[in-house]
Scaffold this motif. Structure first.
Motif, PDB file in Angstrom:
ATOM      1  N   ALA A  32      47.262 -35.290  36.455  1.00  0.00           N
ATOM      2  CA  ALA A  32      45.928 -35.875  36.581  1.00  0.00           C
ATOM      3  C   ALA A  32      45.587 -36.148  38.040  1.00  0.00           C
ATOM      4  CB  ALA A  32      45.843 -37.161  35.760  1.00  0.00           C
ATOM      5  N   VAL A  33      46.581 -36.610  38.814  1.00  0.00           N
ATOM      6  CA  VAL A  33      46.326 -36.905  40.231  1.00  0.00           C
ATOM      7  C   VAL A  33      46.081 -35.619  41.012  1.00  0.00           C
ATOM      8  CG1 VAL A  33      47.282 -37.912  42.332  1.00  0.00           C
ATOM      9  CG2 VAL A  33      47.666 -39.039  40.135  1.00  0.00           C
ATOM     10  N   VAL A  34      46.885 -34.587  40.738  1.00  0.00           N
ATOM     11  CA  VAL A  34      46.682 -33.294  41.423  1.00  0.00           C
ATOM     12  C   VAL A  34      45.305 -32.740  41.097  1.00  0.00           C
ATOM     13  CG1 VAL A  34      47.448 -30.895  41.525  1.00  0.00           C
ATOM     14  CG2 VAL A  34      49.130 -32.732  41.586  1.00  0.00           C
ATOM     15  N   ASP A  35      44.896 -32.823  39.826  1.00  0.00           N
ATOM     16  CA  ASP A  35      43.559 -32.346  39.431  1.00  0.00           C
ATOM     17  C   ASP A  35      42.472 -33.129  40.167  1.00  0.00           C
ATOM     18  OD1 ASP A  35      44.695 -30.536  37.741  1.00  0.00           O
ATOM     19  OD2 ASP A  35      44.402 -31.719  35.914  1.00  0.00           O
ATOM     20  N   TYR A  36      42.660 -34.447  40.315  1.00  0.00           N
ATOM     21  CA  TYR A  36      41.674 -35.262  41.028  1.00  0.00           C
ATOM     22  C   TYR A  36      41.586 -34.839  42.488  1.00  0.00           C
ATOM     23  CZ  TYR A  36      39.576 -39.255  43.389  1.00  0.00           C
ATOM     24  OH  TYR A  36      38.786 -40.035  44.202  1.00  0.00           O
ATOM     25  N   LEU A  37      42.746 -34.672  43.132  1.00  0.00           N
ATOM     26  CA  LEU A  37      42.752 -34.340  44.565  1.00  0.00           C
ATOM     27  C   LEU A  37      42.190 -32.944  44.819  1.00  0.00           C
ATOM     28  CD1 LEU A  37      46.238 -35.816  45.543  1.00  0.00           C
ATOM     29  CD2 LEU A  37      43.994 -36.783  46.064  1.00  0.00           C
ATOM     30  N   THR A  38      42.567 -31.971  43.996  1.00  0.00           N
ATOM     31  CA  THR A  38      42.020 -30.625  44.171  1.00  0.00           C
ATOM     32  C   THR A  38      40.535 -30.599  43.837  1.00  0.00           C
ATOM     33  OG1 THR A  38      42.788 -30.061  41.933  1.00  0.00           O
ATOM     34  CG2 THR A  38      44.202 -29.445  43.780  1.00  0.00           C
ATOM     35  N   GLY A  39      40.128 -31.436  42.892  1.00  0.00           N
ATOM     36  CA  GLY A  39      38.703 -31.545  42.584  1.00  0.00           C
ATOM     37  C   GLY A  39      37.897 -32.098  43.736  1.00  0.00           C
ATOM     38  N   ARG A  40      38.540 -32.891  44.585  1.00  0.00           N
ATOM     39  CA  ARG A  40      37.879 -33.411  45.784  1.00  0.00           C
ATOM     40  C   ARG A  40      37.894 -32.406  46.929  1.00  0.00           C
ATOM     41  NH1 ARG A  40      34.451 -37.078  45.187  1.00  0.00           N
ATOM     42  NH2 ARG A  40      34.762 -37.807  47.315  1.00  0.00           N
ATOM     43  N   GLY A  41      38.573 -31.253  46.715  1.00  0.00           N
ATOM     44  CA  GLY A  41      38.548 -30.201  47.727  1.00  0.00           C
ATOM     45  C   GLY A  41      39.816 -30.062  48.539  1.00  0.00           C
ATOM     46  N   ILE A  42      40.863 -30.807  48.216  1.00  0.00           N
ATOM     47  CA  ILE A  42      42.103 -30.732  48.987  1.00  0.00           C
ATOM     48  C   ILE A  42      42.955 -29.581  48.453  1.00  0.00           C
ATOM     49  CG2 ILE A  42      44.209 -31.976  49.636  1.00  0.00           C
ATOM     50  CD1 ILE A  42      42.593 -34.568  49.316  1.00  0.00           C
ATOM     51  N   PRO A  43      43.322 -28.609  49.296  1.00  0.00           N
ATOM     52  CA  PRO A  43      44.146 -27.485  48.834  1.00  0.00           C
ATOM     53  C   PRO A  43      45.505 -27.964  48.323  1.00  0.00           C
ATOM     54  CG  PRO A  43      43.166 -27.011  50.990  1.00  0.00           C
ATOM     55  CD  PRO A  43      42.931 -28.467  50.718  1.00  0.00           C
ATOM     56  N   LYS A  44      46.054 -27.235  47.344  1.00  0.00           N
ATOM     57  CA  LYS A  44      47.317 -27.641  46.724  1.00  0.00           C
ATOM     58  C   LYS A  44      48.475 -27.638  47.708  1.00  0.00           C
ATOM     59  CE  LYS A  44      47.063 -26.893  41.738  1.00  0.00           C
ATOM     60  NZ  LYS A  44      47.646 -26.181  40.587  1.00  0.00           N
ATOM     61  N   LYS A  45      48.388 -26.790  48.749  1.00  0.00           N
ATOM     62  CA  LYS A  45      49.505 -26.719  49.690  1.00  0.00           C
ATOM     63  C   LYS A  45      49.666 -28.011  50.490  1.00  0.00           C
ATOM     64  CE  LYS A  45      47.273 -24.679  53.758  1.00  0.00           C
ATOM     65  NZ  LYS A  45      47.356 -23.580  54.754  1.00  0.00           N
ATOM     66  N   TRP A  46      48.628 -28.863  50.453  1.00  0.00           N
ATOM     67  CA  TRP A  46      48.689 -30.132  51.164  1.00  0.00           C
ATOM     68  C   TRP A  46      48.978 -31.289  50.202  1.00  0.00           C
ATOM     69  CZ3 TRP A  46      49.523 -29.924  56.062  1.00  0.00           C
ATOM     70  CH2 TRP A  46      49.039 -28.855  56.809  1.00  0.00           C
ATOM     71  N   ILE A  47      49.480 -30.958  49.010  1.00  0.00           N
ATOM     72  CA  ILE A  47      49.883 -31.991  48.039  1.00  0.00           C
ATOM     73  C   ILE A  47      51.355 -31.769  47.700  1.00  0.00           C
ATOM     74  CG2 ILE A  47      49.426 -33.018  45.788  1.00  0.00           C
ATOM     75  CD1 ILE A  47      46.613 -31.773  45.922  1.00  0.00           C
ATOM     76  N   GLU A  48      52.186 -32.728  48.002  1.00  0.00           N
ATOM     77  CA  GLU A  48      53.630 -32.628  47.753  1.00  0.00           C
ATOM     78  C   GLU A  48      53.998 -33.529  46.576  1.00  0.00           C
ATOM     79  OE1 GLU A  48      57.048 -34.347  50.327  1.00  0.00           O
ATOM     80  OE2 GLU A  48      56.599 -32.356  51.155  1.00  0.00           O
ATOM     81  N   VAL A  49      54.516 -32.926  45.501  1.00  0.00           N
ATOM     82  CA  VAL A  49      54.817 -33.648  44.265  1.00  0.00           C
ATOM     83  C   VAL A  49      56.330 -33.800  44.115  1.00  0.00           C
ATOM     84  CG1 VAL A  49      54.542 -33.679  41.764  1.00  0.00           C
ATOM     85  CG2 VAL A  49      52.731 -32.722  43.198  1.00  0.00           C
ATOM     86  N   GLN A  50      56.763 -35.036  43.840  1.00  0.00           N
ATOM     87  CA  GLN A  50      58.171 -35.299  43.570  1.00  0.00           C
ATOM     88  C   GLN A  50      58.285 -36.137  42.294  1.00  0.00           C
ATOM     89  OE1 GLN A  50      59.057 -36.905  47.728  1.00  0.00           O
ATOM     90  NE2 GLN A  50      61.029 -36.002  47.172  1.00  0.00           N
ATOM     91  N   ASP A  51      59.233 -35.781  41.455  1.00  0.00           N
ATOM     92  CA  ASP A  51      59.488 -36.549  40.239  1.00  0.00           C
ATOM     93  C   ASP A  51      60.883 -37.160  40.348  1.00  0.00           C
ATOM     94  OD1 ASP A  51      59.686 -37.673  37.767  1.00  0.00           O
ATOM     95  OD2 ASP A  51      59.235 -35.847  36.628  1.00  0.00           O
ATOM     96  N   LEU A  52      60.928 -38.454  40.636  1.00  0.00           N
ATOM     97  CA  LEU A  52      62.197 -39.167  40.769  1.00  0.00           C
ATOM     98  C   LEU A  52      62.515 -39.974  39.520  1.00  0.00           C
ATOM     99  CD1 LEU A  52      61.836 -40.488  44.436  1.00  0.00           C
ATOM    100  CD2 LEU A  52      62.761 -38.310  43.645  1.00  0.00           C
ATOM    101  N   SER A  53      61.750 -39.732  38.461  1.00  0.00           N
ATOM    102  CA  SER A  53      61.947 -40.506  37.241  1.00  0.00           C
ATOM    103  C   SER A  53      63.000 -39.871  36.319  1.00  0.00           C
ATOM    104  CB  SER A  53      60.631 -40.650  36.477  1.00  0.00           C
ATOM    105  OG  SER A  53      60.163 -39.377  36.040  1.00  0.00           O
TER     106      SER A  53
END
Length: 616
Positions: free
Chosen positions: A592-613
């Protein structure tokens, strides 16, 4: 469209006589008016001026000799559609079909919002989508209802019959230009002409010229929806409450004003603001504190229309409609109730207003007052919503892509190299520009190794540059090896060594915002999911500030709705104050957060996702 100052404006130039005649003929044929009216709306001495809006859309404004903008077009071509300004519509109010809207909506339109369907009171059902219309203010006084001169001009977002169908959501008009916007501010900024009682002069203003049959498409537009100031010929929007509801009685108005005063006092007006002149106190504190839904505060004694609770507008709650008729009389009555204290003006003072010196916060009526939704609250909410819609529209119109460019500046050892290569040491270079300059230098000096084309022979300038310590390296076992013995290097290794010794910068561009350049490297937005407080997973977002289009509070509010979970905003733990904010979203909400950020125009290459759970 003009809520921000225009850019790229050039000195206005008078139109040639032939161009002025063409413009006049265009106005006459498009809007179906007489040549005499054309002379008024396209006067001698008219000038043209090119401009660029804050959305980077080019246009042309046509100004009178006094500097008042009369017409404008949007687009690069001079043949783009002519749009009359408010100044022109004040000269000929029936030039365009009208829609009416209540007074509280006008400030929202001036703030840059479009006209929504619930804000439409009257309209012509035959209006077509994309048809130009003017927007007027409807004052539904029960004695003499009036409409103002046009205060905005826009384009229909949907046909008029769709409003008749009772559609309750969505936009009715895309607003292009309003009273008090930056285009209007370029002119003389005169007072708004007097409003027109409904039905007065309608026949005179709606009469068509004798040659209207020969008019072009614009006259056909006028025939489809005849411009008129007679609202009796227009349809009342289904979303609008019936304006025939009888008014409040003077006694009810007095009660509502008294309650509005209690509301104003209970909001704790700062003691430092006293004394306050009576008119300012009335305008800034009592009127904004009127109930937005007065019938829920003081039951209306008038007859109830079928299937409708009578609810006269808050705009009817005024001193003149009360039993007091005078502001001073009303305030003196409230002073006798010990709600406030007054002071008469001094004899020789220029101000003849009574002064309010204090209010009684401990009065039983104030202590027992229950707060309600005020006119001010509704207007603030509408303005905030309009601002969000405008931001979303700007992003949509601009394609929405945020451009991030990494740049480098000659620094220390690389300064001499760039001077030798013929570059400017104060410029910022992209990777491609730096490579092009280096390759030109290699070619001009014939430094390509004749035996191995992938290698470059190093001249003294290149040796001095690549032999220096790169930034960030320290002495010790991790120190960079000496390069003095080197005579040649691979081209890509040479380029990398030079770039490492330059100063890092970056530039961020977003539609509708000024580009930002900063020293340093830009990091991706960090999106980390981790388990907190036992078994509860949370998604943490940080590092979004450099990308311009994301605001912490707005993102938290939007994700709270999208994810149906709690959100919060706080400084990033373990970092100095001012280092940035961290948005927390309850649950595993990476997608949901990635969809929000890309919807605002931020390219995916500038979003770093980590799952530490996930347990290892």
């Amino acid at each position: 469209m003009f809520k921000k100052p225009l850019s790229g404006t050039k000195t206005s130039a008078p139109l040639r006589s032939s161009d002025r005649r063409k413009l006049k003929q265009r106005v006459v044929s498009t809007f179906g008016i007489s040549p005499d009216d054309g002379d008024i709306l396209v006067p001698d001495g008219i000038q043209s001026m090119k401009f660029i809006t804050h959305l980077d859309e080019p246009g042309i404004a046509y100004l009178s000799s006094a500097g008042d903008p009369l017409w404008f077009t949007l687009g690069k071509s001079t043949d783009d559609e002519l749009v009359p300004t408010v100044y022109t519509l004040w000269k000929r109010r029936d030039l365009l079909p009208i829609l009416s809207t209540p007074a509280p909506v006008i400030p929202v339109l001036i703030g840059g919002a479009d006209l929504m369907i619930p804000g439409v009171v009257h309209h012509a059902p035959s209006l077509r989508e994309n048809q130009l219309v003017s927007i007027v203010q409807y004052n539904h006084s029960r004695e003499t209802p009036t409409i103002s001169p046009p205060l905005a001009v826009g384009r229909m977002a949907l046909p008029g019959d769709m409003i008749d169908a009772g559609q309750e959501k969505g936009k009715a008009v895309y607003v292009l230009h309003t009273w008090k916007d930056h285009l209007w501010e370029m002119g003389s900024k005169g007072d708004v002409p007097e409003p027109t009682p409904i039905g007065s002069g309608a026949e005179e203003q709606t009469s068509q010229p004798a040659d209207s049959d020969a008019a072009g498409d614009g006259s056909q537009q006028a025939a489809d929806s005849p411009p008129t100031n007679d609202l009796s010929n227009l349809t009342i929007s289904p979303s609008w409450s019936d304006p025939t509801v009888p008014p409040y009685t003077p006694q009810e108005i007095t009660s509502l004003l008294h309650i509005s005063l209690l509301q104003a006092i209970s909001t704790s007006i700062p003691a430092s603001s006293f004394p306050i002149p009576a008119t300012i106190f009335y305008t800034n504190h009592i009127l904004p504190s009127r109930p937005a839904f007065p019938a829920s505060i003081v039951p209306h004694s008038g007859p109830s229309p079928p299937d409708m609770s009578p609810c006269p507008s808050s705009s009817d709650i005024t001193i003149k409609s009360s039993t007091h008729k005078s502001l001073t009389t009303f305030l003196k009555a409230e002073e006798k109730s010990s709600l406030l204290t007054l002071k008469a003006p001094q004899k020789h003072s220029q101000h003849q207003d009574v002064l309010i010196t204090s209010v009684n916060l401990k009065h039983p009526s104030v202590a027992g007052h229950h707060r309600y939704v005020t006119v001010k609250d509704v207007e603030a909410t509408a303005a905030k919503k309009a601002l969000k819609e405008e931001k979303a529209k700007e992003l949509e119109d601009g394609g929405g892509e945020v451009e991030v460019t990494e740049l480098w500046k000659p620094h220390q050892a690389t300064t001499a190299l760039f001077e030798g290569m013929g570059g400017n040491t104060t410029n910022l270079y992209s990777l491609l520009e730096a490579k092009t300059l280096l390759n030109s230098y290699i070619s001009s000096k014939s430094l390509v190794n004749p035996y191995e084309q992938a290698y470059i022979n190093l001249d003294p300038l290149l040796v001095a540059c690549v032999s220096s310590k790169s930034k960030g390296k320290s002495k010790g076992k991790d120190a960079e090896p000496e390069l003095k013995p080197l005579e040649f290097m691979r081209r890509e290794e040479l380029t990398k060594a030079i770039m490492e010794r330059m100063q890092s910068w970056y530039e961020v561009r977003a539609e509708g915002r000024d580009p930002v350049r900063r020293k340093g490297t830009i990091s991706p937005i960090h999106l980390i999911t981790k388990v907190r407080q036992g078994r509860k997973a949370s998604t943490l977002i940080s590092g979004f500030e450099p990308f311009l289009v994301v605001n912490a509070e707005d993102m938290a509010e939007e994700l709270r709705k999208v994810c149906a979970g709690a959100t919060s905003v706080a400084p990033i733990p373990g970092k100095p104050a001012g280092s940035g904010l961290e948005v927390l979203v309850q649950g595993k909400q990476s997608k949901a957060v990635v969809d929000y950020l890309t919807g605002r125009g931020i390219p995916k290459k500038w979003i770093e996702v980590q799952d530490l759970s996930v347990k290892k």
